[in-house]
Design an enzyme around this catalytic site. Structure first.
Site, PDB file in Angstrom:
ATOM      1  CD  GLU A 135      -3.114  -1.175   0.206  1.00 45.23           C
ATOM      2  OE1 GLU A 135      -3.131   0.011  -0.498  1.00 45.23           O
ATOM      3  OE2 GLU A 135      -3.655  -2.340   0.225  1.00 45.23           O
ATOM      4  CB  CYS A 146      -1.926   7.082   1.280  1.00 44.11           C
ATOM      5  SG  CYS A 146      -3.146   6.121   2.150  1.00 44.11           S
TER       6      CYS A 146
HETATM    7  P1  NAP Z   1       8.415   5.209   4.403  1.00 40.51           P
HETATM    8  O1  NAP Z   1       9.224   6.002   4.574  1.00 40.51           O
HETATM    9  O2  NAP Z   1       8.239   4.363   3.221  1.00 40.51           O
HETATM   10  O3  NAP Z   1       8.240   4.363   5.864  1.00 40.51           O
HETATM   11  C1  NAP Z   1       7.144   3.188   6.075  1.00 40.51           C
HETATM   12  C2  NAP Z   1       7.705   2.110   6.853  1.00 40.51           C
HETATM   13  O4  NAP Z   1       9.004   1.723   6.122  1.00 40.51           O
HETATM   14  C3  NAP Z   1       8.137   2.554   8.052  1.00 40.51           C
HETATM   15  O5  NAP Z   1       8.046   1.581   9.172  1.00 40.51           O
HETATM   16  C4  NAP Z   1       9.867   2.830   7.999  1.00 40.51           C
HETATM   17  O6  NAP Z   1      10.696   2.641   9.066  1.00 40.51           O
HETATM   18  C5  NAP Z   1       9.900   1.670   7.020  1.00 40.51           C
HETATM   19  N1  NAP Z   1      11.172   1.863   6.117  1.00 40.51           N
HETATM   20  C6  NAP Z   1      11.617   3.158   5.762  1.00 40.51           C
HETATM   21  N2  NAP Z   1      12.903   2.898   4.923  1.00 40.51           N
HETATM   22  C7  NAP Z   1      12.995   1.508   4.644  1.00 40.51           C
HETATM   23  C8  NAP Z   1      13.876   0.629   4.082  1.00 40.51           C
HETATM   24  N3  NAP Z   1      14.881   1.127   3.435  1.00 40.51           N
HETATM   25  N4  NAP Z   1      13.579  -0.564   4.344  1.00 40.51           N
HETATM   26  C9  NAP Z   1      12.583  -1.338   5.142  1.00 40.51           C
HETATM   27  N5  NAP Z   1      11.720  -0.364   5.641  1.00 40.51           N
HETATM   28  C10 NAP Z   1      11.756   1.080   5.567  1.00 40.51           C
HETATM   29  O7  NAP Z   1       7.044   6.053   4.774  1.00 40.51           O
HETATM   30  P2  NAP Z   1       6.362   7.161   5.644  1.00 40.51           P
HETATM   31  O8  NAP Z   1       7.101   8.457   5.025  1.00 40.51           O
HETATM   32  O9  NAP Z   1       6.828   6.562   6.749  1.00 40.51           O
HETATM   33  O10 NAP Z   1       4.976   7.049   5.083  1.00 40.51           O
HETATM   34  C11 NAP Z   1       4.147   7.745   4.300  1.00 40.51           C
HETATM   35  C12 NAP Z   1       4.012   7.402   3.003  1.00 40.51           C
HETATM   36  O11 NAP Z   1       3.168   6.095   3.347  1.00 40.51           O
HETATM   37  C13 NAP Z   1       3.242   8.247   2.142  1.00 40.51           C
HETATM   38  O12 NAP Z   1       3.834   7.782   1.050  1.00 40.51           O
HETATM   39  C14 NAP Z   1       1.852   7.496   2.074  1.00 40.51           C
HETATM   40  O13 NAP Z   1       1.153   7.759   0.976  1.00 40.51           O
HETATM   41  C15 NAP Z   1       2.109   5.944   2.317  1.00 40.51           C
HETATM   42  N6  NAP Z   1       0.975   5.255   2.710  1.00 40.51           N
HETATM   43  C16 NAP Z   1       0.191   4.610   2.291  1.00 40.51           C
HETATM   44  C17 NAP Z   1      -0.992   4.246   2.663  1.00 40.51           C
HETATM   45  C18 NAP Z   1      -1.719   3.127   1.791  1.00 40.51           C
HETATM   46  O14 NAP Z   1      -2.809   2.500   2.430  1.00 40.51           O
HETATM   47  N7  NAP Z   1      -1.619   3.211   0.376  1.00 40.51           N
HETATM   48  C19 NAP Z   1      -1.391   4.288   4.041  1.00 40.51           C
HETATM   49  C20 NAP Z   1      -0.767   5.280   4.693  1.00 40.51           C
HETATM   50  C21 NAP Z   1       0.503   5.718   4.099  1.00 40.51           C
HETATM   51  P3  NAP Z   1      11.282   3.950   9.663  1.00 40.51           P
HETATM   52  O15 NAP Z   1      10.011   4.880  10.333  1.00 40.51           O
HETATM   53  O16 NAP Z   1      11.987   3.524  10.917  1.00 40.51           O
HETATM   54  O17 NAP Z   1      12.018   4.804   8.700  1.00 40.51           O
END
Ligand code: NAP
Length: 493
Positions: A265, A299
């Site tokens: 997602e 999102c």
């Molecule tokens: P993110 O940076 O991708 O982080 C999401 C998760 O992945 C966190 O637990 C993060 O851990 C982890 N993560 C980050 N880098 C990683 C890596 N290289 N390898 C493995 N895990 C890693 O996203 P965010 O900024 O926290 O969240 C916002 C994003 O989520 C937006 O793009 C939003 O649209 C999307 N989102 C989508 C949905 C949906 O249902 N489509 C719902 C909610 C949010 P850390 O926090 O420790 O970095």
């Protein structure tokens, strides 16, 4: 281990009740080397408490626990799996207020929003408690009459679940609910900014009777170092990730090694289209919800408003008036409508996107600047006449900024709406039935809000197309992501 930083007695009590260690094999334990990190309140930019900071070895211990628990959990009666989820649903409901306060403290969203998320999160457990007993198969006669087909559904196996900070509990229950219902064990890694809601949720699941090792929780500041060995571990069979598209792409590559079943997602860039025959009152209400839910950090947040030129000025003025009335502050008070953004990076990004749009000719109707305070506040903002070249036309804003562009032609606005790598959700306001269906069919998104500014519902299939993801969460299909199909060819008949 908790270092209490708040002087408010109820906040202190809520924080003190949360476990702060790793949950592995049913036991709370410290991270290797007793490593911890501080969780911050984004409204004050001060620490709330510290939690365990897991290492890759801790993560592999969690995979061991999940894989050892898997065979028995797969055999656990579906009714009992469902009843554990049902009891957890009831415990979350009973502790609604405390859980909402905890979420507001670590994530910043106002209490009303946290309460709504706790309800939404709990509903995934109620929904999947009902789905646990509806995993069915199929039996049929082979087309040539010789032999029979038996089709059964089985849990895919241990899962790695990774969740973002913006919906700290609901993004977890949306994965844990179907995993438990299907008979999968799991290791979950919440975002480093918001581990507390997940730790509180895991404690509730233990109280609800979840056997040891079925759910393991790893909190860490080393997301990539901790996740990669789990994803590459041959004992893991499933990855379910919610987060940004960039990280999702990297995780697909890592998942290729063990050919994992993957659900993603990812990010969105939702268009919100208002036609000239729309009910303007409803469109303004829907726009406020689609834009301001979670302070725009969703999102599903409306990222681009396309409003018919005949309505654009009035629509923009009404949204600006509503935005200007919103009260900004630390969300623990019921008198606050808009909380802080999650951190300094997010605040800088929103500021940059607005400055970029303004430098290219967009007009600011309200907001447009940071809001004073030690926390990461940005003022609710309305921009009009936003040019297509502005970065916020193609990048997720993830903040309280409404960017409005007028249009006149239906096909042109469909083309603009689809001109993005994302395809999560779109919103459409019209009272013309034919147009509603025509445009809905043409929009390249996994979900459409038709005269409605909120699409999320545990009973509906949530998910995107294009670079917004793979698979669906919730609804009847949500459990499929955690099941494999086995076909048995029966001879001798
Ligand atoms: P993110 O940076 O991708 O982080 C999401 C998760 O992945 C966190 O637990 C993060 O851990 C982890 N993560 C980050 N880098 C990683 C890596 N290289 N390898 C493995 N895990 C890693 O996203 P965010 O900024 O926290 O969240 C916002 C994003 O989520 C937006 O793009 C939003 O649209 C999307 N989102 C989508 C949905 C949906 O249902 N489509 C719902 C909610 C949010 P850390 O926090 O420790 O970095």
């Amino acid at each position: 281990m908790t270092h209490q930083q708040t002087s408010h007695p109820r906040e202190s009590a809520v924080l003190q009740a949360v476990p702060t260690q790793l949950l592995i094999g049913g036991k709370w334990r410290p991270a290797t080397g007793e490593r911890t990190y501080q969780v911050e309140d984004p409204a004050t930019a001060t620490p709330l408490c510290s939690v365990a900071d897991a290492t890759p070895d801790d993560a592999l211990d969690a995979v061991t626990a999940a894989s050892q628990a898997q065979p028995q959990w797969a055999q656990h009666p579906p009714r009992e799996r469902g009843e554990i989820l049902r009891r957890a649903f009831e415990l979350i409901t009973q502790r609604h207020e405390d859980l909402a306060l905890l979420m507001t403290m670590e994530m910043g969203k106002p209490l009303a929003e946290s309460r709504a998320e706790i309800t939404y999160a709990a509903e995934f457990f109620r929904w999947f408690s009902e789905e646990a007993v509806r995993i069915s198969g199929d039996y049929s006669v082979a087309p040539n009459g010789s032999g029979r087909f038996l089709v059964m559904r089985q849990p895919v196996g241990p899962a790695v679940l990774i969740t973002p900070w913006n919906f700290p509990m609901a993004m977890g229950t949306r994965k844990i609910g179907p995993a438990i219902a299907a008979g999968c064990t799991a290791v979950i890694k919440p975002a480093h900014q918001t581990p507390l809601s997940m730790l509180a949720l895991a404690d509730i699941l233990i109280e609800a009777g979840l056997p040891d090792g079925v759910l393991n929780v790893i909190t860490t500041t080393s997301a990539s170092a901790v996740s990669e060995p789990m994803i590459r571990d041959p004992r893991v069979r499933k990855l379910s990730f919610t987060g940004s598209t960039a990280v999702g792409r990297a995780l697909i590559e890592q998942s290729a090694q063990q050919v994992l079943k993957v659900s993603l997602e990812l990010g969105g860039n939702a268009p919100f289209i208002v036609f000239d025959d729309a009910d303007l009152d409803a469109a303004v209400d829907g726009a406020m919800l689609a834009k301001m839910r979670n302070t725009g950090e969703a999102c599903t947040a409306a990222n681009r408003f396309y409003v018919h030129a005949d309505l654009a000025d009035e629509f923009a003025r009404r949204i600006a008036d509503r935005m200007a009335e919103l009260r900004i502050g630390r969300g623990v008070s019921d008198n606050v409508d808009v909380g802080p953004l999650i951190d300094q990076n997010q605040l800088n990004k929103v500021d940059e996107l607005v400055s970029d749009a303004v430098s290219r000719g967009a007009e600011v109707l309200t907001g447009g600047t940071r809001h004073d305070g030690p926390g990461y506040f940005y003022r609710p903002t309305v921009l009009t006449n936003v040019p297509v070249e502005a970065r916020l036309s193609c990048e997720e804003i993830f903040g309280p900024v409404a960017a409005i562009t007028p249009f006149t032609d239906e096909q042109a606005v469909i083309d603009q709406a689809n001109d993005t790598e994302y395809g999560l959700v779109s919103y459409l306001y019209t009272r013309d039935l034919q147009r509603a269906l025509r445009v809905t069919e043409a929009l390249q998104t996994g979900m459409v809000g038709l005269n409605q500014g909120l699409v999320s519902n545990p009973a509906a299939p949530f998910g995107g197309v294009k670079h917004s993801g793979l698979g669906r969460e919730g609804g009847k299909v949500g459990i499929d992501e955690f099941l494999e199909t086995k076909y048995v060819a029966i001879g001798g008949l």
